[in-house]
Each structure stands twice: as structure tokens, then as C-alpha cells.
Design a protein around this motif. Structure first.
Motif: not given
Length: 121
Positions: A39-57
Motif C-alpha cells: 500500500x505504501x509503495x502504491x501511494x508512492x506511485x501516485x506522486x509523479x502524477x500529482x497535479x498532472x491533467x492525465x498523466x500520459x507519457x
């Protein structure tokens, strides 16, 4: 799933086992601890996507994409470890869950609709 994919899962499971064994960490890798770490690692996976519109490449820098790659690997490593400790065959579990989801979400009924199955009439 074909035999090659199953062989890859077995190879990765053995690699994770070896890594843990070499460090004498088996006593720490209880199912509860592995689930928490997953669960901790899954939460860390979210960090780079924070504030992005879609998270696409196109929205991810090379550094952020590399971060996602490593965190996804961490999630997978802990999932493999958890499944191993609980004697869960991941390839069988995935096939079973896809069959269950096919029944819940028949393609002809849900195509193009993201609602949860309980929201359909």
C-alpha cells in the motif's frame, strides 16, 4: 496465460525469495507487513502524477517516468512476496478475477461507460 508468462512469474518469485533470504528478512516479511508495504509503495506511485491533467507519457519527464517505473516495480515485488507467503497463484487469481469481472461488466452493456457495475440498472 501462456507457459512463458507463468515461467516469468516463477522466476520473479524466486528472485524476490533469494533477495529476502540473502538479507535474512523472512521474519519481517509477514503477510500483514507485505500488505502494508504494498500500500505504501502504491501511494508512492501516485506522486509523479500529482497535479498532472492525465498523466500520459507526454506529461511525464524522463525522471518522473523513471520514478513511476521503479515504484511500479516496488509494488509488483511486494505483491509477489505477499502472494508467495499466502500461497496465492497470481496467474490463476488473475484469470479467475477477469472471469468474475467479465460477468459483472459484460462488454455489450458497459462499452464506453466507466460506472461501477452496481450503478447499472
Amino acid at each position: 496465460m501462456n507457459e512463458h508468462a507463468v515461467d516469468i512469474l516463477t522466476e520473479l518469485r524466486d528472485l524476490v525469495r533469494e533477495f529476502v533470504r540473502e538479507r535474512d528478512w523472512e521474519k519481517f516479511h509477514t503477510p500483514k507487513n507485505l500488505a502494508v508495504s504494498l500500500s505504501v509503495e502504491a501511494a508512492e506511485l501516485l506522486e509523479p502524477f500529482q497535479w498532472l491533467a492525465t498523466g500520459e507519457n507526454g506529461e511525464l519527464s524522463a525522471a518522473k517516468l523513471d520514478h513511476v517505473r521503479h515504484e511500479a516495480a516496488d509494488v509488483f515485488i511486494y505483491l509477489i512476496g505477499l502472494a508467495d507467503r499466502l500461497d496465492i497463484d497470481l496467474s490463476s487469481a488473475v484469470r479467475e478475477k477477469i472471469a468474475m469481472n467479465r460477468a459483472k461488466y459484460p462488454a455489450e452493456k458497459v462499452r464506453g461507460d466507466a460506472r461501477k457495475y452496481t450503478d447499472y440498472d
